[in-house]
Design a protein around this motif. Structure first.
Motif, PDB file in Angstrom:
ATOM      1  N   THR A 321     -16.738 -27.164  13.285  1.00 27.50           N
ATOM      2  CA  THR A 321     -15.898 -26.698  12.182  1.00 27.50           C
ATOM      3  C   THR A 321     -14.813 -25.792  12.741  1.00 27.50           C
ATOM      4  OG1 THR A 321     -17.774 -26.783  10.682  1.00 27.50           O
ATOM      5  CG2 THR A 321     -15.857 -25.538   9.954  1.00 27.50           C
ATOM      6  N   ASP A 322     -13.576 -26.087  12.410  1.00 26.84           N
ATOM      7  CA  ASP A 322     -12.438 -25.308  12.882  1.00 26.84           C
ATOM      8  C   ASP A 322     -12.258 -24.077  11.998  1.00 26.84           C
ATOM      9  OD1 ASP A 322     -10.102 -24.323  13.898  1.00 26.84           O
ATOM     10  OD2 ASP A 322      -8.936 -26.169  13.668  1.00 26.84           O
ATOM     11  N   PRO A 323     -12.313 -22.854  12.565  1.00 21.51           N
ATOM     12  CA  PRO A 323     -12.089 -21.656  11.739  1.00 21.51           C
ATOM     13  C   PRO A 323     -10.728 -21.629  11.062  1.00 21.51           C
ATOM     14  CG  PRO A 323     -13.060 -21.064  13.862  1.00 21.51           C
ATOM     15  CD  PRO A 323     -12.672 -22.508  13.940  1.00 21.51           C
ATOM     16  N   ALA A 324      -9.758 -22.394  11.601  1.00 24.53           N
ATOM     17  CA  ALA A 324      -8.443 -22.438  10.964  1.00 24.53           C
ATOM     18  C   ALA A 324      -8.501 -23.020   9.564  1.00 24.53           C
ATOM     19  CB  ALA A 324      -7.472 -23.257  11.822  1.00 24.53           C
ATOM     20  N   GLY A 325      -9.588 -23.706   9.236  1.00 19.71           N
ATOM     21  CA  GLY A 325      -9.722 -24.267   7.909  1.00 19.71           C
ATOM     22  C   GLY A 325      -9.770 -23.218   6.817  1.00 19.71           C
ATOM     23  N   VAL A 326     -10.188 -21.993   7.143  1.00 18.19           N
ATOM     24  CA  VAL A 326     -10.229 -20.937   6.127  1.00 18.19           C
ATOM     25  C   VAL A 326      -8.823 -20.669   5.606  1.00 18.19           C
ATOM     26  CG1 VAL A 326     -10.789 -18.520   5.688  1.00 18.19           C
ATOM     27  CG2 VAL A 326     -12.281 -19.897   7.151  1.00 18.19           C
ATOM     28  N   ARG A 327      -7.884 -20.566   6.518  1.00 22.84           N
ATOM     29  CA  ARG A 327      -6.500 -20.322   6.091  1.00 22.84           C
ATOM     30  C   ARG A 327      -5.922 -21.533   5.386  1.00 22.84           C
ATOM     31  NH1 ARG A 327      -1.251 -19.767   9.922  1.00 22.84           N
ATOM     32  NH2 ARG A 327       0.220 -19.038   8.359  1.00 22.84           N
ATOM     33  N   ALA A 328      -6.256 -22.721   5.864  1.00 21.19           N
ATOM     34  CA  ALA A 328      -5.705 -23.935   5.263  1.00 21.19           C
ATOM     35  C   ALA A 328      -6.208 -24.150   3.844  1.00 21.19           C
ATOM     36  CB  ALA A 328      -6.050 -25.147   6.131  1.00 21.19           C
ATOM     37  N   PHE A 329      -7.486 -23.847   3.598  1.00 21.41           N
ATOM     38  CA  PHE A 329      -8.098 -24.130   2.302  1.00 21.41           C
ATOM     39  C   PHE A 329      -8.272 -22.888   1.436  1.00 21.41           C
ATOM     40  CE2 PHE A 329      -9.988 -27.432   5.186  1.00 21.41           C
ATOM     41  CZ  PHE A 329      -9.183 -28.462   4.738  1.00 21.41           C
ATOM     42  N   ALA A 330      -7.586 -21.825   1.789  1.00 20.70           N
ATOM     43  CA  ALA A 330      -7.687 -20.601   0.994  1.00 20.70           C
ATOM     44  C   ALA A 330      -7.064 -20.807  -0.377  1.00 20.70           C
ATOM     45  CB  ALA A 330      -6.987 -19.453   1.715  1.00 20.70           C
ATOM     46  N   ALA A 331      -7.595 -20.076  -1.359  1.00 14.52           N
ATOM     47  CA  ALA A 331      -7.045 -20.142  -2.721  1.00 14.52           C
ATOM     48  C   ALA A 331      -5.593 -19.672  -2.710  1.00 14.52           C
ATOM     49  CB  ALA A 331      -7.873 -19.262  -3.652  1.00 14.52           C
ATOM     50  N   ARG A 332      -4.795 -20.294  -3.579  1.00 15.19           N
ATOM     51  CA  ARG A 332      -3.368 -19.987  -3.647  1.00 15.19           C
ATOM     52  C   ARG A 332      -2.953 -19.794  -5.101  1.00 15.19           C
ATOM     53  NH1 ARG A 332      -1.045 -24.676   0.493  1.00 15.19           N
ATOM     54  NH2 ARG A 332      -2.527 -24.266   2.195  1.00 15.19           N
ATOM     55  N   ALA A 333      -1.880 -19.089  -5.272  1.00 20.64           N
ATOM     56  CA  ALA A 333      -1.349 -18.869  -6.619  1.00 20.64           C
ATOM     57  C   ALA A 333      -0.795 -20.168  -7.174  1.00 20.64           C
ATOM     58  CB  ALA A 333      -0.268 -17.802  -6.590  1.00 20.64           C
ATOM     59  N   ASP A 334      -1.181 -20.520  -8.388  1.00 19.71           N
ATOM     60  CA  ASP A 334      -0.619 -21.690  -9.063  1.00 19.71           C
ATOM     61  C   ASP A 334      -0.093 -21.314 -10.442  1.00 19.71           C
ATOM     62  OD1 ASP A 334      -2.966 -21.333 -10.494  1.00 19.71           O
ATOM     63  OD2 ASP A 334      -3.961 -23.092  -9.663  1.00 19.71           O
ATOM     64  N   GLY A 335       0.232 -20.044 -10.610  1.00 20.12           N
ATOM     65  CA  GLY A 335       0.764 -19.558 -11.871  1.00 20.12           C
ATOM     66  C   GLY A 335       1.501 -18.249 -11.656  1.00 20.12           C
ATOM     67  N   PRO A 336       2.000 -17.651 -12.695  1.00 23.83           N
ATOM     68  CA  PRO A 336       2.828 -16.449 -12.564  1.00 23.83           C
ATOM     69  C   PRO A 336       2.044 -15.173 -12.275  1.00 23.83           C
ATOM     70  CG  PRO A 336       2.564 -17.021 -14.874  1.00 23.83           C
ATOM     71  CD  PRO A 336       1.903 -18.113 -14.086  1.00 23.83           C
ATOM     72  N   PHE A 337       0.724 -15.214 -12.262  1.00 23.71           N
ATOM     73  CA  PHE A 337      -0.068 -14.000 -12.096  1.00 23.71           C
ATOM     74  C   PHE A 337      -0.679 -13.886 -10.708  1.00 23.71           C
ATOM     75  CE2 PHE A 337      -0.447 -15.144 -16.673  1.00 23.71           C
ATOM     76  CZ  PHE A 337       0.361 -14.120 -17.165  1.00 23.71           C
ATOM     77  N   GLY A 338      -0.132 -14.608  -9.743  1.00 25.37           N
ATOM     78  CA  GLY A 338      -0.599 -14.491  -8.377  1.00 25.37           C
ATOM     79  C   GLY A 338      -1.935 -15.167  -8.147  1.00 25.37           C
ATOM     80  N   THR A 339      -2.450 -14.977  -6.926  1.00 25.49           N
ATOM     81  CA  THR A 339      -3.709 -15.621  -6.563  1.00 25.49           C
ATOM     82  C   THR A 339      -4.875 -15.111  -7.401  1.00 25.49           C
ATOM     83  OG1 THR A 339      -2.925 -15.930  -4.288  1.00 25.49           O
ATOM     84  CG2 THR A 339      -5.294 -16.063  -4.655  1.00 25.49           C
ATOM     85  N   VAL A 340      -4.925 -13.794  -7.630  1.00 25.95           N
ATOM     86  CA  VAL A 340      -6.021 -13.235  -8.416  1.00 25.95           C
ATOM     87  C   VAL A 340      -5.987 -13.774  -9.845  1.00 25.95           C
ATOM     88  CG1 VAL A 340      -7.031 -11.115  -9.331  1.00 25.95           C
ATOM     89  CG2 VAL A 340      -6.150 -11.163  -6.995  1.00 25.95           C
ATOM     90  N   GLY A 341      -4.810 -13.779 -10.448  1.00 29.28           N
ATOM     91  CA  GLY A 341      -4.699 -14.317 -11.801  1.00 29.28           C
ATOM     92  C   GLY A 341      -5.051 -15.780 -11.870  1.00 29.28           C
ATOM     93  N   SER A 342      -4.678 -16.537 -10.840  1.00 30.53           N
ATOM     94  CA  SER A 342      -5.028 -17.959 -10.819  1.00 30.53           C
ATOM     95  C   SER A 342      -6.535 -18.148 -10.759  1.00 30.53           C
ATOM     96  CB  SER A 342      -4.363 -18.642  -9.616  1.00 30.53           C
ATOM     97  OG  SER A 342      -2.958 -18.584  -9.709  1.00 30.53           O
TER      98      SER A 342
END
Length: 618
Positions: A321-342
């Protein structure tokens, strides 16, 4: 909520307290009306499934990202990489021996909605139908389910759909003695309508009945976890995240003390066991360290047993398992309230193509955030929410899942370090998928909030709002899901390769994980060759993931055989075929115009694909 009369939309009584969240049966409507109310959540789930899938229910297969079904799938074991499709592919292949594979797929997709809606409804601690339908609609129609479906993760969603039933089964062991019935429960006596029922008295459950109930509890939990077991590792991990804390912390509803023996002690415990560790001020079932440990241990044993089909090959594989996958598959913002709001609104998936059209608008994201706040308040602040026997466990699981998602987004180095230390932490890299318990908490919380208002109008609005704030999930997310059929050339190649008894692997080219075929509307899908053949398929499972700031991140492949194929493909003409033959490759499936392998025999050429056989003498 004992003592609260049902509102005008009262429905069928939910049955005994063994369901892990409902109240004892005390009578109610019967006959056709009761049956209709009992099946209403499942029917709502079916209606939502029909609306969401739309064109995907037509003739053919739904092919998108990880959702790859093929005609006549062969029953084969896992490859050398991580067993991500175990045992789901095998179950599909076995079912496809009796009915067409496309029918199996459609049944599975519709079953997700039916199972999710009916399970969430059964978990709401209310006798009324309105709160249950509100919870059913929310759990079967939310951003989490939509995004994971658009990413093609149907096997994960099987476990998510069965999660309410697993929580319900785990909480059924809430009462001391393991009976799942409170001392205030009523005993059905084969009565006819209009006759009375006899309340059970403390001590009514003897030791033998208690032990039988304890023995049956793991079986009920195993049955409830079957959808997750079929789904495989992701589905089972998400289920374990909720089931284990629920089993350890579940207690009886307030006002209903657990069944006790003549001395007030647990009838299933040996004499002389002290009652300890009772929670201060707790009015309902008691909690003690010993029974909690036993329940958690029993639940863990069930989870491990059902995980063996994928756990054994995973531990025995050479996958990395490549540790780089954490950054690649990290949660991302998909709305106006940022990652936490998403994440709070159950979105935030790493793949932007898996987003529901329009979900990022201010009005949609804002209403969903307000709905999440109401749902959390309903779960934590209402009397119905506080009475749920699974309350502490589900809250713990939701907080843990949200924490994993946040860690991947804001502390990827920590998770990456864990994966580098042991590849077994690899499933944590896609942290957003662990929001499933939080989605269930919100669904139940919405039902509890509706119960507080005790209004048919409020219940109707609450059941409609989840659909109204994500209307573009309908009709296959406006065409993102559709049914297509494989061209005839694919079936012919499948028949040729599967009819050949000679050993050897098949190499699938181009050397990449995903394809985008014109006959599939150029939707990106995992290489279908990985599912079609009875022999091992060598393919490049490395991933290229686009980053929010631009550029792409390469996640190294998990199958160690990929490195050898890489080296062979870089060899010169003539040497390339010989190198692949030494790796055990017999067939090469490539594009129709590919003339890379000039020394290989052409077995089949079609408009799109070409099948080559390497000369045994190479």
């Amino acid at each position: 909520m004992a003592g609260v009369p049902p509102g005008p939309d009262a429905a069928v009584p939910p049955g005994p307290a063994a369901n892990g969240g409902t109240l004892p049966e005390t009578g109610g409507p019967s006959g056709a009306r009761a049956a209709a109310a009992r099946f209403a959540p499942a029917l709502l789930g079916l209606a939502l499934g029909l609306l969401a899938l739309g064109p995907a229910l037509g003739p053919g297969f739904v092919l998108r990202y990880d959702m790859v079904f093929v005609p006549d799938p062969p029953p084969v074991g896992p490859g050398e990489g991580f067993p991500r499709a175990v045992p789901s592919d095998l179950v599909v292949a076995l079912l496809a021996q009796a009915v067409p594979a496309q029918a199996v797929q459609k049944a599975a997709l519709l079953g997700i909605f039916v199972l999710a809606a009916s399970g969430a409804a059964a978990l709401v601690p209310s006798r009324r139908l309105g709160p249950r339908l509100a919870a059913a609609a929310f759990y079967a129609w939310n951003a989490y389910l939509a995004q994971r479906l658009l990413l093609g993760q149907w096997a994960l969603l099987l476990g998510v759909a069965g999660l309410p039933w697993a929580v319900r089964a785990a909480a059924a062991h809430a009462f001391r003695g393991g009976s799942g019935r409170s001392a205030g429960a009523v005993r059905r006596t084969g009565r006819t309508p209009g006759t009375t029922e006899t309340p059970e008295t403390p001590g009514a459950l003897g030791a033998s009945e208690t032990w039988r109930a304890r023995a049956a509890w793991p079986v009920r939990l195993a049955v409830a976890l079957l959808p997750a077991a079929v789904g495989g590792f992701q589905a089972m991990l998400v289920s374990a995240l909720a089931v284990l804390p629920v089993a350890a912390t579940a207690r009886g509803p307030a006002g209903h003390p657990p069944p006790a023996g003549p001395s007030g002690a647990d009838p299933g415990e040996p004499p002389g066991v002290p009652e300890t560790d009772r929670r201060p001020g707790e009015a309902g079932g008691r909690w003690r360290g010993g029974p909690a440990v036993r329940r958690a241990g029993g639940a863990a044993a069930v989870v491990v047993l059902l995980s063996l089909p994928w756990l054994v090959p995973a531990l025995g594989s050479r996958a990395v398992t490549d540790p780089a996958g954490v950054r690649a598959f990290a949660a991302r913002a998909d709305g106006p309230f940022g990652t936490v709001g998403s994440l709070l609104t159950l979105g935030g998936i790493w793949n932007s193509d898996a987003g529901v059209p329009g979900q990022g608008t201010w009005w949609s994201a804002g209403v969903r955030l307000a709905l999440a706040a109401v749902a959390v308040w309903g779960f934590a602040g209402t009397r119905a929410g506080r009475a749920a026997p699974y309350r502490a466990g589900l809250a713990t699981a939701a907080a843990a899942g949200l924490g994993v998602a946040l860690a991947g987004a804001f502390a990827p180095g920590a998770l990456g370090g864990l994966i580098a230390w042991w590849p077994g932490f690899g499933p944590l890299r896609d942290g957003q998928l662990y929001l499933a318990p939080f989605a269930l908490l919100q669904a139940v919380g919405l039902g509890c909030a509706v119960e507080r208002w005790n209004s048919r109008a409020v219940a109707a609005v609450a059941a409609a709002v989840p659909v109204l704030v994500l209307p573009t999930f309908a009709l296959g997310a406006f065409g993102r899901l559709a049914a297509v059929d494989y061209p005839d050339e694919w079936r012919r190649v499948q028949a040729i390769v599967n009819a050949d008894p000679a050993p050897g692997a098949l190499l699938s080219l181009p050397w990449g994980a995903h394809r985008a075929f014109g006959w599939n509307g150029h939707r990106v899908i995992l290489d279908p060759a990985t599912k079609m053949f009875r022999r091992r398929v060598l393919w490049n499972d490395a991933l290229l993931v686009g980053l929010p700031g631009g550029g792409r991140l390469r996640v190294a492949p998990e199958d160690p055989a990929t490195a050898g194929v890489d080296a062979a493909l870089r060899a010169g003409p003539g040497a390339r075929e010989a190198a692949l033959a030494r790796l055990g490759v017999r067939y090469v499936l490539t594009r129709a115009g590919d003339d890379t392998f000039r020394d290989a025999a052409t077995v089949f050429t079609g408009p799109e694909i070409r099948l080559l056989r390497l000369d045994e003498g190479l």
